[in-house]
Design a protein around this motif. Structure first.
Motif, short mmCIF file in Angstrom:
data_model
loop_
_atom_site.label_atom_id
_atom_site.label_comp_id
_atom_site.label_asym_id
_atom_site.label_seq_id
_atom_site.Cartn_x
_atom_site.Cartn_y
_atom_site.Cartn_z
N VAL A 105 0.87 -1.19 0.00
CA VAL A 105 0.00 0.00 0.00
C VAL A 105 0.91 1.24 0.00
O VAL A 105 1.82 1.33 0.83
CB VAL A 105 -0.91 0.02 1.25
N THR A 107 2.05 4.68 0.95
CA THR A 107 1.81 5.67 2.02
C THR A 107 3.05 6.57 2.08
O THR A 107 3.87 6.55 1.16
CB THR A 107 1.63 4.97 3.39
N SER A 112 5.18 0.09 2.89
CA SER A 112 4.16 -0.35 3.85
C SER A 112 3.29 -1.39 3.15
O SER A 112 3.05 -1.30 1.95
CB SER A 112 3.32 0.82 4.36
N TRP A 113 2.90 -2.38 3.92
CA TRP A 113 2.11 -3.44 3.31
C TRP A 113 1.19 -4.13 4.31
O TRP A 113 1.30 -3.91 5.52
CB TRP A 113 3.01 -4.45 2.60
N ILE A 114 0.25 -4.91 3.77
CA ILE A 114 -0.69 -5.68 4.59
C ILE A 114 -0.26 -7.13 4.49
O ILE A 114 -0.07 -7.66 3.40
CB ILE A 114 -2.13 -5.53 4.08
N SER A 115 -0.11 -7.75 5.66
CA SER A 115 0.30 -9.16 5.70
C SER A 115 -0.87 -9.97 6.27
O SER A 115 -1.49 -9.56 7.27
CB SER A 115 1.53 -9.26 6.60
N TYR A 116 -1.23 -11.07 5.63
CA TYR A 116 -2.36 -11.89 6.09
C TYR A 116 -1.83 -13.09 6.85
O TYR A 116 -1.20 -13.97 6.26
CB TYR A 116 -3.21 -12.34 4.90
N LYS A 448 -2.51 -7.73 9.14
CA LYS A 448 -1.46 -6.97 9.83
C LYS A 448 -0.88 -5.86 8.96
O LYS A 448 -0.52 -6.10 7.80
CB LYS A 448 -0.35 -7.94 10.23
N THR A 449 -0.76 -4.67 9.53
CA THR A 449 -0.09 -3.56 8.85
C THR A 449 1.40 -3.60 9.19
O THR A 449 1.76 -3.71 10.37
CB THR A 449 -0.69 -2.22 9.33
N TYR A 451 4.88 -1.34 8.49
CA TYR A 451 5.28 0.02 8.04
C TYR A 451 6.78 0.16 8.25
O TYR A 451 7.28 -0.07 9.35
CB TYR A 451 4.49 1.03 8.89
#
Ligand code: NAP
Length: 453
Positions: A105, A107, A112-116, A448-449, A451
């Motif tokens: 993502v 920003t 920065s990223w989203i982790s599943y 999870k974010t 950063y």
């Protein structure tokens, strides 16, 4: 725990419920398994889901016979259910991994990223009506995502519960990635409270859902609730009435009427109500019902005598309050088994059980609407909000009205069904959260974010 054949009332087998020590050992083993399972590459998990699809197909007929004997589903419908389970395993095996990949993502961060990430052991409290499908649609996405599953199935389908556990083992899943516990509803609170359990999903009646949700709230465990429904099928004056009546009949009588997304309330424009009733009556008269092992029959008994009797009470009370029986509505209490005839009620109105409550059996409730606005008002006049269908030749009108219907899904000129590619779930007292599609895959994950400055 007895499995009783609803066709003849005979006990097929008695199962000893698992005791506290067994439950404790199973939960600890599930936690230990999770520690390694979460790190198994997703490609390996995909392969195992493909193997599960093969196991299901290889055993299709025997599994359908087991369902016929434990809960009365006609064998052809049972085979269809197993095929659907296999397809869902393949869908998640092939399409799931892309929805689990990290998502970048943009920003102000350098990255920065989203982790599943999986949460751990998830408890699934499941119903008897689709004894394989309900479980697989929970298990396939969750196991792929790295969670492990603990199943508490309905007490009348213990044979199905154990069969699912062995199918996962035969497919090559390590022990305790998926475990079945034979326990009753009263044991569920202690299992939810157990520190090993990280989340709970229930598919069942609204009272059971409320009980599970309050326990989950007390112990701060995430929960998904897939509960009851009273789906409205709205038939407008310009619909193809014959076709609508056929689809409505099919949706109402599938699985002996025991489906959360079965059509339950038929809200028909007064200009076409008589014509619709005539068409539905003709369709109901053709239904062959009886022994679910006999391939001639498209409808079996209800799953249990107590449920059949509860349904009949709702019918009798509705009649007392003004509904008229167009077809069926009588019970042969002298014969063994849990049979209930295909039944049509008309002149149904708010305030009657056939309108206000869920009728979980082959009983159609026809409700007359003044016009399309009145039809939508009546459709929304329900504590439930699971599915709904609209029948009209005017597609742009249908698309406009679809957004006014309070439900988790609206189907136009078609019966409401679940599909692994589309999210499934309800609003209001039909529950919250979603199963299937990538929404279902991500319900029990730590989104999870991350950063990096
Ligand atoms: P049910 O009586 O609510 O049972 C469902 C499951 O919940 C069973 O495993 C049952 O265990 C357990 N249970 C019952 N009371 C409980 C409690 N107080 N605490 C914890 N667990 C409890 O429902 P059913 O008769 O099996 O299934 C029919 C209902 O399910 C209908 O209302 C239908 O609409 C709904 N349903 C919803 C969906 C959906 O996706 N929205 C799909 C299918 C069915 P025992 O068997 O041991 O009592």
């Amino acid at each position: 725990m007895n499995s009783t054949n609803p066709h003849n009332g005979q006990v097929i087998r008695s199962y000893t419920a698992h005791n506290g020590q067994y439950i404790e050992e199973t939960l600890k083993a599930a936690q230990n398994r999770f520690e390694t399972w979460k790190d198994v590459p997703v490609a390996e998990k995909s392969k195992l889901l493909h193997a599960m699809a093969q196991q299901l197909r290889r055993n299709k007929h025997e599994l359908a016979l087991l369902m016929a004997d434990e809960m009365g589903k006609p064998v052809a419908e049972g085979e269809g259910e197993i095929e659907k389970c296999a397809t869902a395993c393949e869908y998640y095996a092939d399409e799931g991994p892309q929805y689990l990949s990290p998502e970048i993502v943009k920003t102000d961060a350098s990255k920065s990223w989203i982790s599943y990430e999986p949460l751990g052991p998830v408890l699934a409290v499941m119903p008897w009506n689709f004894p394989f499908w309900q479980v697989i649609r929970f298990a396939a996405p969750n196991l792929l995502a790295g969670n492990v599953g603990i199943l508490k199935h309905a007490s009348n389908v213990s044979g199905c519960s154990l069969a699912i556990e062995s199918l996962f083992l035969q497919a090559g899943f390590p022990k305790h990635v998926f475990s079945s516990l034979l326990v009753s509803g009263k044991d569920v609170e202690a299992i939810i409270a157990h520190p090993v359990i990280k989340a709970v999903t229930i598919t069942g009646s609204t009272p059971a859902g409320k009980s599970v949700a309050s326990t989950a709230g007390k112990y701060l465990k995430k929960c998904v609730l897939e509960l009851g429904g009273s789906d409205a099928y709205v038939v407008l004056a310009d619909a193809d009435i014959k076709k609508a009546a056929q689809i409505c009949t099919q949706s109402r009588l599938l699985n002996g009427g025991q489906s959360c997304i079965a059509a339950k309330r038929f809200i028909v424009d007064k200009k076409v109500r008589k014509e619709f009733e005539h068409e539905m009556l003709e369709a109901f008269k053709k239904v062959k019902w009886g022994d679910p092992r006999d391939p001639q029959n498209t409808m079996g008994p209800q799953a249990r005598v107590d449920l059949r009797d509860q349904l009949h009470e709702q019918v009798l009370k509705s009649v007392k309050l003004g509904a008229e029986i167009l077809f069926g509505g009588t019970v042969d209490t002298k014969s063994p088994g849990a049979y209930y005839p295909p039944t049509i009620l008309t002149q149904v109105k708010p305030g009657l059980p056939a309108f206000d409550e869920e009728l979980f059996g082959p009983v159609a409730a026809i409700i007359e609407a003044e016009d399309e606005n009145d039809a939508i008002r009546l459709a929304n006049q329900s504590v439930f909000g699971l599915g709904a269908a609209l029948f009209t030749k005017d597609i742009s009108k249908a698309e406009r009205l679809a957004s006014q219907v309070q439900a988790g899904s609206v189907f136009i000129n078609a019966l409401v069904k679940s599909d692994a590619r589309l999210p499934f779930g309800g609003i209001k007292e039909s529950g919250h959260g979603r199963e299937l599609s990538y929404y279902g895959l991500r319900e029990f994950l730590n989104i999870k974010t991350i950063y990096r400055a």
